[in-house]
Design a protein around this motif. Structure first.
Motif, PDB file in Angstrom:
ATOM      1  N   GLN A 123       0.874  -1.172   0.000  1.00 21.02           N
ATOM      2  CA  GLN A 123       0.000   0.000   0.000  1.00 21.02           C
ATOM      3  C   GLN A 123       0.913   1.225   0.000  1.00 21.02           C
ATOM      4  OE1 GLN A 123      -3.430  -0.487   2.876  1.00 21.02           O
ATOM      5  NE2 GLN A 123      -2.148  -2.234   3.432  1.00 21.02           N
ATOM      6  N   LEU A 124       0.752   2.081  -1.005  1.00 20.78           N
ATOM      7  CA  LEU A 124       1.628   3.236  -1.177  1.00 20.78           C
ATOM      8  C   LEU A 124       0.876   4.513  -0.823  1.00 20.78           C
ATOM      9  CD1 LEU A 124       4.404   4.197  -2.176  1.00 20.78           C
ATOM     10  CD2 LEU A 124       3.435   4.297  -4.470  1.00 20.78           C
ATOM     11  N   HIS A 125       1.506   5.337  -0.002  1.00 25.38           N
ATOM     12  CA  HIS A 125       0.945   6.620   0.428  1.00 25.38           C
ATOM     13  C   HIS A 125       2.059   7.656   0.367  1.00 25.38           C
ATOM     14  CE1 HIS A 125      -2.614   4.500   1.842  1.00 25.38           C
ATOM     15  NE2 HIS A 125      -1.799   3.627   2.402  1.00 25.38           N
ATOM     16  N   GLY A 126       2.219   8.304  -0.791  1.00 27.59           N
ATOM     17  CA  GLY A 126       3.281   9.295  -0.955  1.00 27.59           C
ATOM     18  C   GLY A 126       4.648   8.654  -0.820  1.00 27.59           C
ATOM     19  N   ASP A 127       5.437   9.130   0.139  1.00 23.36           N
ATOM     20  CA  ASP A 127       6.782   8.606   0.372  1.00 23.36           C
ATOM     21  C   ASP A 127       6.806   7.505   1.425  1.00 23.36           C
ATOM     22  OD1 ASP A 127       7.809  10.286  -1.522  1.00 23.36           O
ATOM     23  OD2 ASP A 127       8.515  11.794  -0.095  1.00 23.36           O
ATOM     24  N   THR A 128       5.643   6.926   1.709  1.00 21.29           N
ATOM     25  CA  THR A 128       5.539   5.836   2.675  1.00 21.29           C
ATOM     26  C   THR A 128       4.859   4.647   2.006  1.00 21.29           C
ATOM     27  OG1 THR A 128       5.341   7.405   4.498  1.00 21.29           O
ATOM     28  CG2 THR A 128       4.648   5.155   4.936  1.00 21.29           C
ATOM     29  N   LYS A 161      10.640   6.646   1.875  1.00 22.45           N
ATOM     30  CA  LYS A 161      11.603   7.081   0.863  1.00 22.45           C
ATOM     31  C   LYS A 161      12.391   8.262   1.424  1.00 22.45           C
ATOM     32  CE  LYS A 161      10.251   7.414  -3.468  1.00 22.45           C
ATOM     33  NZ  LYS A 161       9.761   7.956  -4.769  1.00 22.45           N
ATOM     34  N   ASN A 162      13.732   8.164   1.382  1.00 26.45           N
ATOM     35  CA  ASN A 162      14.556   9.252   1.920  1.00 26.45           C
ATOM     36  C   ASN A 162      14.828  10.308   0.842  1.00 26.45           C
ATOM     37  OD1 ASN A 162      16.687   8.273   0.336  1.00 26.45           O
ATOM     38  ND2 ASN A 162      17.666   7.220   2.044  1.00 26.45           N
ATOM     39  N   THR A 163      15.605  11.310   1.188  1.00 26.98           N
ATOM     40  CA  THR A 163      15.836  12.445   0.276  1.00 26.98           C
ATOM     41  C   THR A 163      16.613  12.060  -0.974  1.00 26.98           C
ATOM     42  OG1 THR A 163      17.795  13.055   1.546  1.00 26.98           O
ATOM     43  CG2 THR A 163      15.740  14.157   2.128  1.00 26.98           C
ATOM     44  N   THR A 164      17.326  10.929  -0.937  1.00 30.35           N
ATOM     45  CA  THR A 164      18.061  10.475  -2.128  1.00 30.35           C
ATOM     46  C   THR A 164      17.236   9.501  -2.971  1.00 30.35           C
ATOM     47  OG1 THR A 164      19.119   8.640  -0.950  1.00 30.35           O
ATOM     48  CG2 THR A 164      20.276  10.763  -0.964  1.00 30.35           C
TER      49      THR A 164
END
Length: 86
Positions: A22-27, A53-56
């Motif tokens: 289940q995907l919710h933006g960067d999570t 998801k981190n900044t890279t």
């Protein structure tokens, strides 16, 4: 892990059953059942892992829960959709 078992346990076979993301933006939340036949015991787990998801742009696990499947828990192995075998 117990220092007496460290490096001594291995899984002869394992299955990832009914994986779901289940995907919710960067999570992202990954759920599945893991069945592993090890050289000591056969293990069955319900697994929930949360990724961020981190900044890279790399996905990293930020939380993980492993719960043993009890005799009354639903066994999803009969549902062949989404089965991944290694």
């Amino acid at each position: 892990m117990d220092k007496n078992l460290a490096g001594k346990m291995h899984a002869d076979t394992y299955q990832f059953v009914a994986p779901r993301v289940q995907l919710h933006g960067d999570t992202a939340i990954l759920t599945y059942q893991l069945f592993a036949d090890t050289n000591f015991i056969n293990m069955k787990y319900n697994v929930v892992e949360v990724f961020q998801k981190n900044t890279t742009g790399e996905w990293k696990v930020v939380h993980s829960t492993w719960d043993t499947i009890t005799p009354y828990a639903r066994d999803l192995s009969q549902d062949q959709k989404g089965t991944v075998t290694a």
